[in-house]
Design a protein around this motif. Sequence first.
Motif, short mmCIF file in Angstrom:
data_model
loop_
_atom_site.label_atom_id
_atom_site.label_comp_id
_atom_site.label_asym_id
_atom_site.label_seq_id
_atom_site.Cartn_x
_atom_site.Cartn_y
_atom_site.Cartn_z
N THR A 192 22.27 4.82 30.16
CA THR A 192 22.30 3.48 30.74
C THR A 192 23.04 2.50 29.83
O THR A 192 22.72 1.30 29.83
N MET A 194 25.33 -0.23 28.55
CA MET A 194 25.88 -1.38 29.28
C MET A 194 27.39 -1.41 29.07
O MET A 194 27.86 -1.28 27.94
N VAL A 219 16.91 -1.30 22.95
CA VAL A 219 18.28 -1.27 22.42
C VAL A 219 19.12 -0.09 22.93
O VAL A 219 20.33 -0.19 23.04
N GLY A 220 18.49 1.03 23.25
CA GLY A 220 19.25 2.20 23.74
C GLY A 220 20.38 2.54 22.79
O GLY A 220 20.19 2.69 21.58
N SER A 221 21.60 2.62 23.34
CA SER A 221 22.75 2.97 22.50
C SER A 221 23.36 1.75 21.81
O SER A 221 24.40 1.86 21.16
N GLY A 222 22.77 0.59 22.03
CA GLY A 222 23.17 -0.60 21.26
C GLY A 222 24.39 -1.33 21.79
O GLY A 222 25.00 -2.12 21.06
N LEU A 224 24.66 -3.88 23.64
CA LEU A 224 24.56 -5.35 23.59
C LEU A 224 24.67 -5.84 22.15
O LEU A 224 25.09 -6.97 21.91
N ILE A 240 11.97 2.93 22.21
CA ILE A 240 10.84 3.87 22.13
C ILE A 240 11.33 5.31 22.03
O ILE A 240 10.59 6.20 21.63
N ASP A 241 12.60 5.52 22.34
CA ASP A 241 13.13 6.88 22.43
C ASP A 241 13.60 7.35 21.05
O ASP A 241 14.75 7.15 20.66
N LEU A 244 16.63 9.68 20.91
CA LEU A 244 17.88 8.95 21.18
C LEU A 244 18.37 8.26 19.92
O LEU A 244 19.52 8.39 19.51
N GLY A 284 10.28 2.31 18.15
CA GLY A 284 8.98 1.68 18.35
C GLY A 284 8.80 1.27 19.79
O GLY A 284 9.70 1.41 20.62
N ASP A 285 7.62 0.75 20.07
CA ASP A 285 7.24 0.39 21.43
C ASP A 285 7.20 -1.13 21.54
O ASP A 285 6.38 -1.79 20.91
N SER A 286 8.09 -1.67 22.38
CA SER A 286 8.18 -3.13 22.47
C SER A 286 7.00 -3.76 23.20
O SER A 286 6.90 -4.97 23.27
N PRO A 305 14.11 -1.44 30.77
CA PRO A 305 14.17 -0.27 31.67
C PRO A 305 13.55 -0.62 33.02
O PRO A 305 12.47 -1.19 33.06
N GLU A 313 8.30 3.38 29.69
CA GLU A 313 7.12 3.95 29.03
C GLU A 313 6.61 2.98 28.00
O GLU A 313 7.34 2.15 27.49
N ARG A 314 5.32 3.12 27.73
CA ARG A 314 4.79 2.47 26.54
C ARG A 314 3.74 3.39 25.97
O ARG A 314 3.28 4.33 26.63
C1 LIG Z 1 18.33 0.13 30.27
S1 LIG Z 1 18.08 0.98 28.79
C2 LIG Z 1 18.93 -0.01 27.64
C3 LIG Z 1 20.33 0.43 27.48
C4 LIG Z 1 21.06 -0.30 26.38
N1 LIG Z 1 21.31 -1.69 26.72
C5 LIG Z 1 22.36 0.42 26.07
O1 LIG Z 1 23.41 -0.21 26.20
O2 LIG Z 1 22.32 1.61 25.77
C6 LIG Z 1 16.42 0.68 28.42
C7 LIG Z 1 15.95 1.30 27.13
O3 LIG Z 1 14.59 0.92 26.96
C8 LIG Z 1 13.94 1.97 26.27
N2 LIG Z 1 12.48 1.79 26.45
C9 LIG Z 1 11.69 2.15 27.51
N3 LIG Z 1 10.41 1.77 27.27
C10 LIG Z 1 10.40 1.15 26.06
C11 LIG Z 1 9.38 0.55 25.26
N4 LIG Z 1 8.10 0.50 25.65
N5 LIG Z 1 9.73 0.00 24.06
C12 LIG Z 1 11.02 0.04 23.61
N6 LIG Z 1 12.00 0.63 24.31
C13 LIG Z 1 11.73 1.15 25.52
C14 LIG Z 1 14.52 3.23 26.90
O4 LIG Z 1 14.36 4.32 25.99
C15 LIG Z 1 15.97 2.83 27.11
O5 LIG Z 1 16.78 3.25 26.03
#
Ligand SMILES: C[S@@+](CC[C@H](N)C(=O)[O-])C[C@H]1O[C@@H](n2cnc3c(N)ncnc32)[C@H](O)[C@@H]1O
Length: 439
Positions: A192, A194, A219-222, A224, A240-241, A244, A284-286, A305, A313-314
């Motif tokens: 995902t 951006m 942040v995913g792949s960062g 932004l 949280i991943d 990844l 970590g878990d936001s 997400p 997930e959390r």
């Molecule tokens: C839409 S994606 C973000 C993609 C990111 N903007 C990028 O460019 O790669 C959402 C991200 O939220 C993460 N995520 C899901 N639940 C989470 C949580 N509880 N805490 C932190 N990250 C979480 C997922 O692992 C996923 O990488």
Amino acid sequence: MSQTKKSYVIRFANELNNFRSMEFNALASLYKLDFKFIEPISEKPFMIIETNDEAALLNVFNRIILATSLFECWVSSSDFDEFIDEVNNCTQIHNDYYRNCSFRIQVEAFGRKISQQQKIERIERLSGLPLKGKIRMINPDVTFYYMEYYGLNPNRQPEKPYQILFGKWITDSNRKLCSTFSLKTRKFIANTSMDATLSFLMANIAQININDIVYDPFVGSGSLLVSAAYFGAYVCGTDIDYPLLHGMIKPTRVGSQQRDDDESVHGNLKQYKLESRYIDVIAGDSSLPLFRNDIEFDAIITDPPYGIRESRERIGTKKSDPTVPIEYLDRHLPAKLQYKLDDIYNDLLNFSAQHLKPNGMVIFWAPYFKHFYKNNDYKNFKQQQQTQTLPQIDSLPKYDHQDPAIRFQHENLRLLSFGEQKLTKNCSRILVVMQKILK
Ligand SMILES: C[S@@+](CC[C@H](N)C(=O)[O-])C[C@H]1O[C@@H](n2cnc3c(N)ncnc32)[C@H](O)[C@@H]1O
């Protein structure tokens, strides 16, 4: 700054039209551009403003992603036949510099294809102007810009244009950033990530400035963080991943067997020589408190997400999990729970209210399901759900109003702007911008 007031045409790209005013207003505010609309942003591919601060306008243009070019507007005419007279009567064309400089004329039509021959005819119509300088196609002193606007309906093109604009080209925007930072050549991407245009758009709307500290809690792949770092911010994030973030998922590029060591958020910043702007990313878990209360960010910029292409997930305890012996249930971490959309946004707003500096911005995407909102009736939707194949109620936000001003509320945040991006017929997402206020 004490120039005389001039009119300027801002020519937009035909992309993400709903976000034009969000981006322009944000950058105008960042660079303190004092301007007045002569022709405000509309469905037309341009707008006209008046200002005496060209330096601030150039700063805006240096960053703007949804515009292509900027030119001084000398004539805006709705009459094809009177247009030449209007150009002849405009003061600028009689200025000694413009009369004697080398020049070329760039012709464009919007809403109708015009052939090269027709372009030449348009230039010939202008040959009676009092321009005495040499015509030079490469590196002229001045490029004059001539644009015909035929409306937006390709099936009903008028014979004559609705509007003709004429003026002096000033600069093109920095849209080439979108290809330089394309995901196609990005070191590390995820499901995902951006895309570059939206990432730069978000950084502009969030008014990211040099030396800001910017945080992405999902942040995913960062992606932004890359755009924020490009505009000079120091960046950090959480996801949280763990696999990844730690390079344990499959390689980014199709066909490659092994991941490179630097397929990571840090690797992405390094790829663009922005590594000095990297703070860190945390697995970590936001939904949980991760920072001391006194940690503050200038901006929070994120794409949470929605559970469509990635799971929500959390970390938590699933009391009913039959595989966990009862004596361990209280301390059973980490089991993964579904992170409900309402909770995601509540947590994000609470986190932002706590950790943003005063006036800092939080900018985020939220899903928006049309058939859910169409009747604006949550009960009705619940009944429909029993008989039709509609998304599970739990996967939808628990509010029966689409208005972001009602959906996203916090006593320490005020809604600044929002815009919709259509994804499918029934499904959109909205980009929401809120600012921290002190009560
Ligand atoms: C839409 S994606 C973000 C993609 C990111 N903007 C990028 O460019 O790669 C959402 C991200 O939220 C993460 N995520 C899901 N639940 C989470 C949580 N509880 N805490 C932190 N990250 C979480 C997922 O692992 C996923 O990488």
